[in-house]
Scaffold this active site. Structure first.
Site, PDB file in Angstrom:
ATOM      1  CB  ALA A  56      -1.175   0.806   0.654  1.00 14.14           C
ATOM      2  N   GLY A  61      -5.686   2.577   3.352  1.00 17.60           N
ATOM      3  CA  GLY A  61      -6.287   2.311   3.944  1.00 17.60           C
ATOM      4  C   GLY A  61      -7.273   3.574   4.950  1.00 17.60           C
ATOM      5  CB  CYS A 109      -2.377  -4.455   2.491  1.00 15.42           C
ATOM      6  SG  CYS A 109      -1.076  -3.558   2.578  1.00 15.42           S
TER       7      CYS A 109
END
Length: 232
Positions: free
Chosen positions: A145, A147, A184
């Site tokens: 992931a 971010g 998410c």
């Protein structure tokens, strides 16, 4: 001339401490008092909620979070909710995007993805991107992931990056904290890990060591250096 990147590895760091450290390093990089940095570490079980606030994507009550020993933070990166915990290598690049790097903000995200795609390729894993979603995928399973936050500089032109990537290394991590959220905000796909994809065992330090040269290969404006292990 390549820029020096200060790299550290910490086996375990509380999320709040790591977030405070990032904010301090961002401030000092902007002032020119600190080298750009890459923090590699693990967190205790933690949920973080990004700027896309969707409380319905957290499936556990406050009481259940306490019972399971999972902390919850609402933070300033982009994206939705995700899980951090033991068995996942988290990377926080704190880089000055000042025009000299030749990267726009979109290009920075694609470069982060490329580092992990190149890492997985070393082990024969065909990983890639999925349209509309940030991160790295093996088929329909997310393995990393991403971010980030772009902190606008106050003392110079450009941005300093913070937050970064969360790479699932250990087998079984998808059966731990990920079960308490819609990761998410995506309920149509699952998650996987390096060990599940390879059938091999890895130490977190080994993965951190192997990521560094790939990071400085993709972000080739930076000078590679030996990793520093911080056990404090």
């Amino acid at each position: 001339m390549r820029r020096i990147l200060e790299i550290s590895y910490t086996p375990m760091m509380d999320y709040g401490k790591a977030w405070d450290l990032q904010k301090e390093l961002v401030r000092r990089i902007d002032l020119g008092e600190q080298q750009e940095s890459l923090l590699l570490l693990q967190h205790p079980p933690t949920y973080t909620v990004g700027s896309q606030r969707h409380p319905e994507h957290l499936l556990l009550s406050k009481e259940q979070l306490q019972e399971r020993g999972i902390e919850l933070f609402e933070i300033d990166r982009g994206g939705d909710i995700t899980y951090h915990g033991p068995g996942q290598l988290v990377g926080y690049p704190l880089l000055l995007l000042d025009g000299q790097m030749g990267l726009d903000l979109h290009g920075y995200l694609r470069n982060l993805e490329q580092v992990m795609i190149n890492f997985l390729a070393q082990y024969g894993i065909e990983a890639g991107r999925k349209p509309k979603y940030t991160g790295v995928w093996v088929g329909d399973l997310k393995i990393c992931a991403i971010g980030v936050k772009f902190n606008k500089c106050r003392k110079q032109r450009g941005f300093v990056t913070s937050h970064g990537f969360a790479f699932n290394v250990k087998s079984g991590i998808q059966d731990e904290g990920f079960q308490g959220i819609i990761p998410c905000g995506i309920d149509s796909f699952g998650v996987t890990s390096l060990e599940d994809c390879t059938g091999r065992s890895f130490t977190m330090k080994q993965v951190a060591d192997e990521i560094i040269p790939l990071f400085t290969e993709v972000f080739d404006q930076y000078e590679g250096q030996c990793i520093r292990e911080d056990v404090s």
